[in-house]
Write an enzyme that holds these catalytic residues in place. Structure first.
Site, PDB file in Angstrom:
ATOM      1  CE1 TYR A  51      -4.274  -1.309  -0.170  1.00  0.00           C
ATOM      2  CE2 TYR A  51      -3.612  -2.705   1.655  1.00  0.00           C
ATOM      3  CZ  TYR A  51      -4.507  -2.380   0.648  1.00  0.00           C
ATOM      4  OH  TYR A  51      -5.645  -3.125   0.484  1.00  0.00           O
ATOM      5  NE  ARG A  87     -11.589  -0.571  -8.373  1.00  0.00           N
ATOM      6  CZ  ARG A  87     -11.064  -0.088  -7.239  1.00  0.00           C
ATOM      7  NH1 ARG A  87      -9.964  -0.638  -6.722  1.00  0.00           N
ATOM      8  NH2 ARG A  87     -11.608   0.903  -6.609  1.00  0.00           N
ATOM      9  CG  HIS A 117      -6.557  -4.773  -3.379  1.00  0.00           C
ATOM     10  ND1 HIS A 117      -6.308  -3.432  -3.258  1.00  0.00           N
ATOM     11  CD2 HIS A 117      -5.846  -5.198  -4.466  1.00  0.00           C
ATOM     12  CE1 HIS A 117      -5.466  -3.062  -4.229  1.00  0.00           C
ATOM     13  NE2 HIS A 117      -5.172  -4.122  -4.969  1.00  0.00           N
TER      14      HIS A 117
HETATM   15  P1  IDP Z   1     -10.141   0.734  -3.191  1.00  0.00           P
HETATM   16  O1  IDP Z   1      -9.793  -0.479  -2.348  1.00  0.00           O
HETATM   17  O2  IDP Z   1     -11.618   0.792  -3.493  1.00  0.00           O
HETATM   18  O3  IDP Z   1      -9.290   0.857  -4.425  1.00  0.00           O
HETATM   19  P2  IDP Z   1      -8.520   2.861  -2.026  1.00  0.00           P
HETATM   20  O4  IDP Z   1      -8.878   4.314  -2.042  1.00  0.00           O
HETATM   21  O5  IDP Z   1      -7.430   2.405  -2.936  1.00  0.00           O
HETATM   22  O6  IDP Z   1      -9.880   2.030  -2.283  1.00  0.00           O
HETATM   23  O7  IDP Z   1      -8.143   2.498  -0.524  1.00  0.00           O
HETATM   24  C1  IDP Z   1      -7.471   1.306  -0.213  1.00  0.00           C
HETATM   25  C2  IDP Z   1      -8.128   0.684   0.988  1.00  0.00           C
HETATM   26  O8  IDP Z   1      -7.949   1.550   2.107  1.00  0.00           O
HETATM   27  C3  IDP Z   1      -9.652   0.523   0.921  1.00  0.00           C
HETATM   28  O9  IDP Z   1     -10.073  -0.637   0.217  1.00  0.00           O
HETATM   29  C4  IDP Z   1     -10.022   0.449   2.384  1.00  0.00           C
HETATM   30  O10 IDP Z   1      -9.720  -0.831   2.950  1.00  0.00           O
HETATM   31  C5  IDP Z   1      -9.072   1.492   2.975  1.00  0.00           C
HETATM   32  N1  IDP Z   1      -9.695   2.830   3.010  1.00  0.00           N
HETATM   33  C6  IDP Z   1      -9.941   3.670   1.970  1.00  0.00           C
HETATM   34  N2  IDP Z   1     -10.507   4.814   2.359  1.00  0.00           N
HETATM   35  C7  IDP Z   1     -10.633   4.710   3.716  1.00  0.00           C
HETATM   36  C8  IDP Z   1     -11.152   5.593   4.731  1.00  0.00           C
HETATM   37  O11 IDP Z   1     -11.616   6.708   4.465  1.00  0.00           O
HETATM   38  N3  IDP Z   1     -11.105   5.127   6.015  1.00  0.00           N
HETATM   39  C9  IDP Z   1     -10.586   3.901   6.346  1.00  0.00           C
HETATM   40  N4  IDP Z   1     -10.078   3.058   5.424  1.00  0.00           N
HETATM   41  C10 IDP Z   1     -10.097   3.449   4.127  1.00  0.00           C
HETATM   42 MG    MG Z   2      -7.240   1.112  -4.546  1.00  0.00          MG
END
Ligand code: IDP
Ligand code: MG
Length: 140
Positions: A51, A87, A117
């Site tokens: 990450y 997605r 993910h």
């Molecule tokens: P995605 O998994 O839909 O691509 P990303 O923005 O890449 O979303 O974020 C990676 C992961 O981080 C998310 O799947 C979730 O587990 C966590 N995450 C994202 N936004 C938040 C938040 O606002 N609060 C807590 N965890 C978050």
């Molecule tokens: Mg992501």
């Protein structure tokens, strides 16, 4: 559209609730082939490396704790338009905003513990697949 590969992870909230099979069924029903798969436990350091693009985000520390809190299933999915298709099957990051029928709508606990993910671009898919798999482990 072309045949693509994307990296999927079934996250600790989902493995803890024995949802691996149900999530795999959603993926396969959508036409995504599971061409590599393994159940592993991420170290904190391996989660941080995965990450790294999010390291400045406020949720980074909690996310790395969560992702190393229990087993995950890392998998390579293959199919037509696989990156965008996965997605769509996953649904929005926040399950409250996810469409009906998506994995996150059905199974996610909250915006962090959101069950799956999926890579978001070809560039990231290539990096993320290589992060977990050798070419010899991927059988299309
Ligand atoms: P995605 O998994 O839909 O691509 P990303 O923005 O890449 O979303 O974020 C990676 C992961 O981080 C998310 O799947 C979730 O587990 C966590 N995450 C994202 N936004 C938040 C938040 O606002 N609060 C807590 N965890 C978050
Ligand atoms: Mg992501």
């Amino acid at each position: 559209m072309a045949v693509e590969r994307t990296l999927s992870i079934i996250k600790p909230d989902a493995t803890r609730r024995n949802l691996t099979g149900k999530i795999n069924a959603c993926l396969e029903d959508a036409g995504l082939g599971i061409v590599a798969q393994k159940r592993i436990r991420l170290t904190r350091e391996r989660a941080e490396g995965f990450y790294a693009v999010h390291k400045e985000r406020p949720f980074f520390n909690d996310l790395c704790d969560f992702m190393s809190s229990g087993p995950v299933v890392v998998q390579v999915l293959e199919g037509e338009d696989a990156i965008a298709k996965n997605r769509r099957v996953m649904g929005a990051t926040n399950p409250e905003e996810a469409d009906e029928g998506t994995i996150r709508k059905q199974f996610a606990e909250n915006i962090e513990a959101n069950s799956v993910h999926g890579s978001d671009s070809r560039e990231n898919a290539a990096f993320e697949i290589a992060y977990f798999f050798d070419d010899s482990e991927i059988v299309g």
